[in-house]
Motif scaffolding. Structure first.
Motif, PDB file in Angstrom:
ATOM      1  N   MET A 156       0.830  -1.307   0.124  1.00 33.49           N
ATOM      2  CA  MET A 156       0.037  -0.094  -0.058  1.00 33.49           C
ATOM      3  C   MET A 156       0.957   1.203  -0.121  1.00 33.49           C
ATOM      4  N   VAL A 157       2.029   1.407   0.524  1.00 35.08           N
ATOM      5  CA  VAL A 157       3.053   2.414   0.589  1.00 35.08           C
ATOM      6  C   VAL A 157       3.159   2.653  -0.925  1.00 35.08           C
ATOM      7  N   ALA A 158       3.543   1.497  -1.562  1.00 35.27           N
ATOM      8  CA  ALA A 158       3.996   1.797  -3.054  1.00 35.27           C
ATOM      9  C   ALA A 158       2.664   2.483  -3.675  1.00 35.27           C
ATOM     10  N   TYR A 159       1.755   1.908  -3.470  1.00 37.20           N
ATOM     11  CA  TYR A 159       0.485   2.655  -3.956  1.00 37.20           C
ATOM     12  C   TYR A 159       0.148   4.397  -3.857  1.00 37.20           C
ATOM     13  N   ILE A 160       0.658   4.473  -2.745  1.00 41.57           N
ATOM     14  CA  ILE A 160       0.726   6.106  -2.471  1.00 41.57           C
ATOM     15  C   ILE A 160       1.793   6.771  -3.279  1.00 41.57           C
ATOM     16  N   ARG A 161       3.035   6.034  -3.026  1.00 40.53           N
ATOM     17  CA  ARG A 161       4.193   6.680  -3.418  1.00 40.53           C
ATOM     18  C   ARG A 161       4.037   6.989  -4.937  1.00 40.53           C
ATOM     19  N   THR A 162       3.452   5.882  -5.734  1.00 45.68           N
ATOM     20  CA  THR A 162       3.148   6.173  -7.110  1.00 45.68           C
ATOM     21  C   THR A 162       2.096   7.048  -7.643  1.00 45.68           C
ATOM     22  N   MET A 163       1.226   7.290  -6.596  1.00 42.04           N
ATOM     23  CA  MET A 163       0.119   8.242  -6.721  1.00 42.04           C
ATOM     24  C   MET A 163       0.780   9.650  -6.600  1.00 42.04           C
ATOM     25  N   VAL A 164       1.685   9.728  -5.528  1.00 46.89           N
ATOM     26  CA  VAL A 164       2.595  11.058  -5.454  1.00 46.89           C
ATOM     27  C   VAL A 164       3.084  11.491  -6.437  1.00 46.89           C
ATOM     28  N   ARG A 165       4.045  10.663  -7.220  1.00 47.72           N
ATOM     29  CA  ARG A 165       4.698  10.688  -8.174  1.00 47.72           C
ATOM     30  C   ARG A 165       4.242  10.735  -9.555  1.00 47.72           C
TER      31      ARG A 165
END
Length: 138
Positions: free
Chosen positions: A1-10
């Motif tokens: 889920m952290v990766a989901y937020i990271r890709t969303m932000v980027r």
């Protein structure tokens, strides 16, 4: 889920879509807690010494005018949620779906578009994941 937020932000849309599809299959358990923790750290990073109501109003106005989906989001609800992130003793009565939308938009506005370096974003996400894990296990 952290990766989901990271890709969303980027703004890594293809990777974000792939992760979203995996989460749709595996489940989103704990995501709202993680999103809330990232929101908390993003807001407190933006206002490290706290903020006056006028500063919050200006921030919300800027966010709503510059963030996709911002204009459709109720300013009073955003102000309440940002205020509560800065002062956890404040109660909010915001519907969970709207709260998640506000949190996501605020995270994008404060951390996206160069608002945080990769190292800063990674540090926030690590800290938020630790907080979320602690909250979920207690």
């Amino acid at each position: 889920m952290v990766a989901y937020i990271r890709t969303m932000v980027r703004g890594e849309h293809a990777a974000n879509d792939e992760i979203e599809a995996r989460l749709d299959n595996a489940g989103w358990d704990g995501f709202s807690t993680l999103l809330g923790a990232v929101f908390y750290f993003a807001v407190n990073r933006r206002f490290p010494g706290g903020a006056s109501q006028d500063e919050i109003i200006r921030f919300v106005s800027e966010m709503r005018s510059t963030t996709i989906g911002g204009p459709e989001t109720d300013a009073n609800s955003v102000e309440k949620l940002v205020s509560a992130a800065l002062d956890p003793s404040l109660d909010t009565d915001i519907e969970p779906g709207l709260a998640g939308r506000i949190q996501g938009l605020t995270i994008l506005h404060t951390l996206g578009g160069g608002g945080a370096s990769d190292d800063e974003l990674d540090a926030i996400l690590r800290e938020a994941a630790t907080l979320a894990d602690n909250l979920l296990s207690s």
